[in-house]
Scaffold this active site. Structure first.
Site, PDB file in Angstrom:
ATOM      1  N   ASP A   1      -4.885  59.139 -14.805  1.00 17.41           N
ATOM      2  CA  ASP A   1      -5.455  58.481 -15.975  1.00 17.41           C
ATOM      3  C   ASP A   1      -6.982  58.375 -15.840  1.00 17.41           C
ATOM      4  OD1 ASP A   1      -5.387  57.349 -18.469  1.00 17.41           O
ATOM      5  OD2 ASP A   1      -3.922  55.812 -17.950  1.00 17.41           O
ATOM      6  N   HIS A   2      -7.621  57.708 -16.766  1.00 21.39           N
ATOM      7  CA  HIS A   2      -9.079  57.628 -16.864  1.00 21.39           C
ATOM      8  C   HIS A   2      -9.737  56.928 -15.679  1.00 21.39           C
ATOM      9  CE1 HIS A   2      -9.021  53.311 -17.813  1.00 21.39           C
ATOM     10  NE2 HIS A   2      -7.867  53.594 -18.399  1.00 21.39           N
ATOM     11  N   ASP A   3     -10.964  57.327 -15.388  1.00 18.44           N
ATOM     12  CA  ASP A   3     -11.831  56.675 -14.402  1.00 18.44           C
ATOM     13  C   ASP A   3     -11.242  56.584 -12.996  1.00 18.44           C
ATOM     14  OD1 ASP A   3     -13.959  55.984 -16.299  1.00 18.44           O
ATOM     15  OD2 ASP A   3     -12.440  54.642 -17.160  1.00 18.44           O
ATOM     16  N   CYS A   4     -10.462  57.564 -12.603  1.00 18.46           N
ATOM     17  CA  CYS A   4      -9.889  57.586 -11.249  1.00 18.46           C
ATOM     18  C   CYS A   4     -10.788  58.404 -10.326  1.00 18.46           C
ATOM     19  CB  CYS A   4      -8.495  58.203 -11.260  1.00 18.46           C
ATOM     20  SG  CYS A   4      -7.280  57.201 -12.119  1.00 18.46           S
TER      21      CYS A   4
ATOM     22  N   ASN B   1      -8.510  53.847 -13.416  1.00 20.77           N
ATOM     23  CA  ASN B   1      -9.374  53.241 -12.413  1.00 20.77           C
ATOM     24  C   ASN B   1      -8.692  53.114 -11.052  1.00 20.77           C
ATOM     25  OD1 ASN B   1     -11.898  52.284 -11.700  1.00 20.77           O
ATOM     26  ND2 ASN B   1     -11.282  50.151 -11.955  1.00 20.77           N
TER      27      ASN B   1
END
Length: 140
Positions: free
Chosen positions: A25-28, A45
């Site tokens: 998912d986003h911002d990992c 994250n």
């Protein structure tokens, strides 16, 4: 259908593996030499430390940190941060043991001692076989 999903603002380090049907998912952030087995899903994250391995079908919720040299077992669900150098599995994931990262001198010499013992036992067994003797059981 094969493939992996990597969402926005995700950073993947060098020599990482993101396997089939995995979703990040986003911002990992995945550090170098870390890997995701097939079917792994991460929330947003998530941080995965260097040399860590997330096994088949594991799930990691949002805002979780997986430490360096850490292994997450197949089918596990990670709800809390995991420290460096551990093995964790289950739902929710629990630390089951510490992990030796790399090969320390102490660990290497212990392995060498075990190898030497096994070689001596095999040579002894071969020698005794020639003399029609049997070794019933040897512990390593």
């Amino acid at each position: 259908m094969g493939g992996a999903v990597i969402n926005s603002n995700t950073t993947i380090g060098e020599h990482c593996i993101v396997n089939t049907n995995s979703s990040i998912d986003h911002d990992c952030k995945m550090e170098v030499f870390s890997s995701l087995a097939p079917g792994v899903t991460t929330g947003g994250n998530v941080y995965i430390g260097e040399y860590s391995a997330i096994s088949l079908g594991a799930k990691i919720i949002h805002n979780v940190v997986i430490g360096k040299h850490t292994v997450v077992g197949a089918g596990s669900t990670v709800l809390k941060n995991l420290p460096d150098n551990c093995v964790a599995y289950n739902t929710p994931a629990k630390i089951v043991r510490n992990r030796i990262a790399g090969r320390s001198e102490e660990h290497t010499s212990e392995l060498q001692s075990r190898r030497n013992l096994v070689c001596r036992l095999l040579l002894e067994k071969k020698k005794n076989k020639k003399n029609n003797l049997k070794i019933v059981r040897a512990h390593v």
